[in-house]
Scaffold this motif. Structure first.
Motif, PDB file in Angstrom:
ATOM      1  N   GLN A  26      23.617 -35.149  34.578  1.00  0.00           N
ATOM      2  CA  GLN A  26      22.181 -35.410  34.740  1.00  0.00           C
ATOM      3  C   GLN A  26      21.678 -34.794  36.049  1.00  0.00           C
ATOM      4  OE1 GLN A  26      22.941 -39.602  34.270  1.00  0.00           O
ATOM      5  NE2 GLN A  26      21.503 -39.699  32.563  1.00  0.00           N
ATOM      6  N   GLU A  27      22.483 -34.878  37.111  1.00  0.00           N
ATOM      7  CA  GLU A  27      22.115 -34.229  38.370  1.00  0.00           C
ATOM      8  C   GLU A  27      22.036 -32.716  38.184  1.00  0.00           C
ATOM      9  OE1 GLU A  27      24.202 -35.182  41.922  1.00  0.00           O
ATOM     10  OE2 GLU A  27      23.778 -37.321  41.762  1.00  0.00           O
ATOM     11  N   LEU A  28      22.972 -32.155  37.441  1.00  0.00           N
ATOM     12  CA  LEU A  28      22.958 -30.719  37.166  1.00  0.00           C
ATOM     13  C   LEU A  28      21.681 -30.323  36.446  1.00  0.00           C
ATOM     14  CD1 LEU A  28      24.361 -27.932  37.118  1.00  0.00           C
ATOM     15  CD2 LEU A  28      25.414 -28.650  34.957  1.00  0.00           C
ATOM     16  N   ASP A  29      21.264 -31.108  35.465  1.00  0.00           N
ATOM     17  CA  ASP A  29      20.024 -30.818  34.739  1.00  0.00           C
ATOM     18  C   ASP A  29      18.828 -30.779  35.686  1.00  0.00           C
ATOM     19  OD1 ASP A  29      21.345 -30.646  32.314  1.00  0.00           O
ATOM     20  OD2 ASP A  29      20.872 -32.703  31.721  1.00  0.00           O
ATOM     21  N   ILE A  30      18.753 -31.732  36.606  1.00  0.00           N
ATOM     22  CA  ILE A  30      17.639 -31.779  37.559  1.00  0.00           C
ATOM     23  C   ILE A  30      17.691 -30.577  38.496  1.00  0.00           C
ATOM     24  CG2 ILE A  30      16.723 -33.076  39.540  1.00  0.00           C
ATOM     25  CD1 ILE A  30      17.528 -35.637  37.958  1.00  0.00           C
ATOM     26  N   LEU A  31      18.874 -30.253  38.971  1.00  0.00           N
ATOM     27  CA  LEU A  31      19.039 -29.096  39.853  1.00  0.00           C
ATOM     28  C   LEU A  31      18.611 -27.810  39.153  1.00  0.00           C
ATOM     29  CD1 LEU A  31      20.217 -27.692  42.428  1.00  0.00           C
ATOM     30  CD2 LEU A  31      22.356 -27.551  41.146  1.00  0.00           C
ATOM     31  N   LEU A  32      19.062 -27.613  37.919  1.00  0.00           N
ATOM     32  CA  LEU A  32      18.721 -26.393  37.193  1.00  0.00           C
ATOM     33  C   LEU A  32      17.232 -26.308  36.886  1.00  0.00           C
ATOM     34  CD1 LEU A  32      21.792 -26.176  34.803  1.00  0.00           C
ATOM     35  CD2 LEU A  32      21.352 -24.810  36.856  1.00  0.00           C
ATOM     36  N   ALA A  33      16.618 -27.433  36.580  1.00  0.00           N
ATOM     37  CA  ALA A  33      15.169 -27.443  36.325  1.00  0.00           C
ATOM     38  C   ALA A  33      14.411 -27.034  37.578  1.00  0.00           C
ATOM     39  CB  ALA A  33      14.731 -28.814  35.839  1.00  0.00           C
ATOM     40  N   GLU A  34      14.810 -27.569  38.728  1.00  0.00           N
ATOM     41  CA  GLU A  34      14.146 -27.206  39.994  1.00  0.00           C
ATOM     42  C   GLU A  34      14.376 -25.741  40.327  1.00  0.00           C
ATOM     43  OE1 GLU A  34      11.790 -27.414  43.291  1.00  0.00           O
ATOM     44  OE2 GLU A  34      11.992 -28.911  41.694  1.00  0.00           O
ATOM     45  N   MET A  35      15.593 -25.265  40.106  1.00  0.00           N
ATOM     46  CA  MET A  35      15.878 -23.846  40.347  1.00  0.00           C
ATOM     47  C   MET A  35      14.970 -22.967  39.488  1.00  0.00           C
ATOM     48  SD  MET A  35      20.046 -23.821  40.601  1.00  0.00           S
ATOM     49  CE  MET A  35      20.144 -22.041  40.644  1.00  0.00           C
ATOM     50  N   GLY A  36      14.799 -23.347  38.218  1.00  0.00           N
ATOM     51  CA  GLY A  36      13.928 -22.586  37.331  1.00  0.00           C
ATOM     52  C   GLY A  36      12.490 -22.571  37.813  1.00  0.00           C
ATOM     53  N   GLN A  37      12.003 -23.706  38.304  1.00  0.00           N
ATOM     54  CA  GLN A  37      10.629 -23.771  38.816  1.00  0.00           C
ATOM     55  C   GLN A  37      10.436 -22.886  40.040  1.00  0.00           C
ATOM     56  OE1 GLN A  37       9.659 -27.883  39.489  1.00  0.00           O
ATOM     57  NE2 GLN A  37       9.597 -28.358  37.310  1.00  0.00           N
ATOM     58  N   GLN A  38      11.502 -22.704  40.812  1.00  0.00           N
ATOM     59  CA  GLN A  38      11.414 -21.886  42.020  1.00  0.00           C
ATOM     60  C   GLN A  38      11.810 -20.430  41.778  1.00  0.00           C
ATOM     61  OE1 GLN A  38      12.967 -23.592  45.628  1.00  0.00           O
ATOM     62  NE2 GLN A  38      12.520 -25.661  44.939  1.00  0.00           N
ATOM     63  N   GLY A  39      12.108 -20.089  40.524  1.00  0.00           N
ATOM     64  CA  GLY A  39      12.465 -18.717  40.189  1.00  0.00           C
ATOM     65  C   GLY A  39      13.867 -18.319  40.629  1.00  0.00           C
ATOM     66  N   LEU A  40      14.744 -19.299  40.795  1.00  0.00           N
ATOM     67  CA  LEU A  40      16.111 -19.020  41.208  1.00  0.00           C
ATOM     68  C   LEU A  40      17.017 -18.920  39.984  1.00  0.00           C
ATOM     69  CD1 LEU A  40      16.298 -21.560  44.160  1.00  0.00           C
ATOM     70  CD2 LEU A  40      15.938 -19.091  44.308  1.00  0.00           C
ATOM     71  N   TYR A  41      18.109 -18.217  40.132  1.00  0.00           N
ATOM     72  CA  TYR A  41      19.065 -18.029  39.052  1.00  0.00           C
ATOM     73  C   TYR A  41      20.402 -18.647  39.410  1.00  0.00           C
ATOM     74  CZ  TYR A  41      15.746 -14.591  37.327  1.00  0.00           C
ATOM     75  OH  TYR A  41      14.622 -13.975  36.866  1.00  0.00           O
ATOM     76  N   LEU A  42      21.133 -18.998  38.382  1.00  0.00           N
ATOM     77  CA  LEU A  42      22.488 -19.504  38.541  1.00  0.00           C
ATOM     78  C   LEU A  42      23.437 -18.458  37.986  1.00  0.00           C
ATOM     79  CD1 LEU A  42      24.546 -21.822  39.086  1.00  0.00           C
ATOM     80  CD2 LEU A  42      24.184 -22.488  36.703  1.00  0.00           C
ATOM     81  N   ARG A  43      24.404 -18.053  38.784  1.00  0.00           N
ATOM     82  CA  ARG A  43      25.410 -17.099  38.335  1.00  0.00           C
ATOM     83  C   ARG A  43      26.733 -17.845  38.187  1.00  0.00           C
ATOM     84  NH1 ARG A  43      27.577 -11.615  41.235  1.00  0.00           N
ATOM     85  NH2 ARG A  43      29.210 -11.251  39.723  1.00  0.00           N
ATOM     86  N   LEU A  44      27.229 -17.854  36.976  1.00  0.00           N
ATOM     87  CA  LEU A  44      28.512 -18.503  36.718  1.00  0.00           C
ATOM     88  C   LEU A  44      29.619 -17.500  37.009  1.00  0.00           C
ATOM     89  CD1 LEU A  44      27.675 -20.272  33.361  1.00  0.00           C
ATOM     90  CD2 LEU A  44      27.688 -21.252  35.658  1.00  0.00           C
ATOM     91  N   ASP A  45      30.484 -17.867  37.919  1.00  0.00           N
ATOM     92  CA  ASP A  45      31.572 -16.995  38.339  1.00  0.00           C
ATOM     93  C   ASP A  45      32.802 -17.867  38.488  1.00  0.00           C
ATOM     94  OD1 ASP A  45      33.099 -14.937  39.268  1.00  0.00           O
ATOM     95  OD2 ASP A  45      32.136 -14.808  41.217  1.00  0.00           O
TER      96      ASP A  45
END
Length: 82
Positions: A26-45
């Motif tokens: 659930q924390e991950l979902d909130i983090l990813l939603a905020e990242m999306g609102q700020q135009g940030l990307y997540l790179r899985l490595d």
């Protein structure tokens, strides 16, 4: 899937009180939603299967390729919903 909605162990609730009583996914979902609102990307490595060992392959005898793929889909699901 080996990733579960376990209780987080490093969240500073004095700085993030809205995360109190949420699971790690659930924390991950909130983090990813905020990242999306700020135009940030997540790179899985992902280079490690766990915190203890490196592997030449992305799977081991006790961690199958199917489990690895299922675990990678967890943040992917969250990103699609964000």
């Amino acid at each position: 899937m080996t990733l579960g909605n376990l209780p987080p162990n490093s969240t500073d609730y004095s700085k993030n009180p809205e995360l109190q009583d949420l699971g790690s996914l659930q924390e991950l979902d909130i983090l990813l939603a905020e990242m999306g609102q700020q135009g940030l990307y997540l790179r899985l490595d992902r280079h490690r299967l766990d915190c203890q060992a490196f592997s030449q392959l992305w799977y081991m005898d006790d961690y199958s390729a199917e489990a690895w793929i299922a675990d990678l889909r967890v943040p992917g699901r969250s990103l699609q919903e964000a």
